[in-house]
Design an enzyme around this catalytic site. Sequence first.
Site, mmCIF file in Angstrom:
data_model
loop_
_atom_site.group_PDB
_atom_site.id
_atom_site.type_symbol
_atom_site.label_atom_id
_atom_site.label_comp_id
_atom_site.label_asym_id
_atom_site.label_seq_id
_atom_site.Cartn_x
_atom_site.Cartn_y
_atom_site.Cartn_z
ATOM 1 N N SER A 155 46.844 39.021 46.721
ATOM 2 C CA SER A 155 48.276 39.449 47.092
ATOM 3 C C SER A 155 48.471 39.748 48.672
ATOM 4 O O SER A 155 49.011 40.209 48.822
ATOM 5 C CB SER A 155 47.915 40.673 46.383
ATOM 6 O OG SER A 155 46.977 41.278 46.754
ATOM 7 N N GLY A 156 47.270 39.073 49.674
ATOM 8 C CA GLY A 156 47.495 39.880 50.734
ATOM 9 C C GLY A 156 47.441 41.416 50.981
ATOM 10 O O GLY A 156 46.691 41.456 51.919
ATOM 11 N N VAL A 216 43.312 43.135 50.928
ATOM 12 C CA VAL A 216 41.716 43.243 51.522
ATOM 13 C C VAL A 216 41.161 43.005 49.466
ATOM 14 O O VAL A 216 39.681 42.029 49.510
ATOM 15 C CB VAL A 216 40.908 44.677 51.578
ATOM 16 C CG1 VAL A 216 40.810 45.652 50.221
ATOM 17 C CG2 VAL A 216 39.550 44.328 52.111
ATOM 18 N N ASP A 217 40.893 43.732 48.258
ATOM 19 C CA ASP A 217 40.243 42.724 47.321
ATOM 20 C C ASP A 217 40.713 41.791 46.719
ATOM 21 O O ASP A 217 39.853 40.817 46.569
ATOM 22 C CB ASP A 217 41.012 44.262 46.451
ATOM 23 C CG ASP A 217 40.606 45.765 46.510
ATOM 24 O OD1 ASP A 217 39.204 45.798 47.113
ATOM 25 O OD2 ASP A 217 41.082 46.207 45.962
ATOM 26 N N MET A 259 51.930 35.726 44.874
ATOM 27 C CA MET A 259 53.016 36.383 43.693
ATOM 28 C C MET A 259 53.936 36.979 44.012
ATOM 29 O O MET A 259 54.334 37.972 44.541
ATOM 30 C CB MET A 259 52.321 36.907 42.296
ATOM 31 C CG MET A 259 51.931 35.797 41.492
ATOM 32 S SD MET A 259 50.640 36.439 39.536
ATOM 33 C CE MET A 259 49.384 36.914 40.580
ATOM 34 N N CYS A 271 53.033 44.429 33.544
ATOM 35 C CA CYS A 271 52.860 43.751 34.543
ATOM 36 C C CYS A 271 51.487 42.615 34.671
ATOM 37 O O CYS A 271 51.426 41.282 34.931
ATOM 38 C CB CYS A 271 53.259 44.726 36.161
ATOM 39 S SG CYS A 271 53.356 43.275 37.895
ATOM 40 N N GLY A 284 41.930 40.478 41.798
ATOM 41 C CA GLY A 284 40.482 41.239 42.953
ATOM 42 C C GLY A 284 40.881 42.737 41.839
ATOM 43 O O GLY A 284 40.477 44.376 42.272
ATOM 44 N N CYS A 319 54.863 48.320 40.833
ATOM 45 C CA CYS A 319 54.041 47.098 40.899
ATOM 46 C C CYS A 319 55.182 46.388 41.298
ATOM 47 O O CYS A 319 56.269 45.502 40.726
ATOM 48 C CB CYS A 319 53.753 46.700 39.097
ATOM 49 S SG CYS A 319 52.965 45.596 39.230
#
Length: 380
Positions: free
Chosen positions: A11-12, A14-15, A35, A100, A124, A197
């Site tokens: 997702s960009g 950190v997790d 996504m 989601c 993540g 989301c």
Amino acid sequence: MRRRRVVVGMSGGVDSSVAAWLLAQQGFEVVGVFMKNWEDDDTDEYCTSREDLVDAASVADVIGVELEAVNFAAEYRERVFAHFLRDYAAGRTPNPDVLCNSEIKFRAFLDHARSLGADAIATGHYARVRRDASGRVELLKALDASKDQTYFLHRLTQEQLAPVLFPLGEMTKRDVRAIAKREGIPTYAKRDSTGICFIGERPFRDFLAHYLPRTPGPIVSSEGATIGEHQGLAYYTIGQRQGLGVGGTRDGEHAPWFVAGKDIARNALIAVQGHDHPLLHRREVTAIDMHWIEGCGPALPARFTAKTRYRMPDAACELRASDDGVVATFDVAQWAPTPGQYLVLYDGERCLGGGVIDAPLGAAEPRFETAEARACTATG
């Protein structure tokens, strides 16, 4: 020997960045997928998808993995956002993060990952899975209780969980950020995302007004006195304090006002004073549209723990079957259970599943006739 291919939702943040790094370190062939699921009014002011894609690409470059961007906006609008609008129009407060996950991150994304030859997928999320000898999968809470996300994953099926890896399930958030910083992962200090989301952070009432008409009406006290005007029942949720436009201070007769109910027939928003007002607490919570992770539900009645909101601690309850769902009777009354949100059930660390909190909006809310009627509603 061919390495197992794991397609990671990146997702960009950190997790997911650290999840991808961990899997690469473990010897998997990692492929990242970013996504994009929202296109309406997708501006830099509110929706950061372009920035997030740049971040995900930077992480992929540092880790040394491929990254593909995939657009699921049509699937999101049809499977998640349409449901989101229907619920708000009906006076409920949906939780789009749950749908989601079940419809996009672990369905559309899973289907795409399979088309890429994935042996497994990973995200993540802070959660764990445990597989028995027969291959049945249990969804378990994360080690870091403050970050556990099983509440949002409780509608996943056995088919969806079977290929899933949750690399962060045994880690704390602090450890995740420490790894990211140590390894030079550029998202190590990026703040966690909030808001709806995939839609991002924006003034919610203004956003909803693009899709649902404003229908002003009275804000009334539990005694029936008009104390203000609301902008439309869809824009408010049970337990809400901010944004009512009704005065009140912290103590005494001027205690702050909270939304306690909605009278759909009268287009009235019911408000009460004080966080501990009895109309904000319920011992019995009904849920419908039940989903059980293992495919079938437990023998009832039985005792479990449950959450009526993500940030609330687990609470002990007795669960019994109803005609179209379940009824949870809590040992201690729960604060502001909200129609449209989820009752999520646990047996120790194992997430069993859950259902949509239901209430006959209007008839089940205080109708101002008598003090006795209000007391029955409060304890119901």
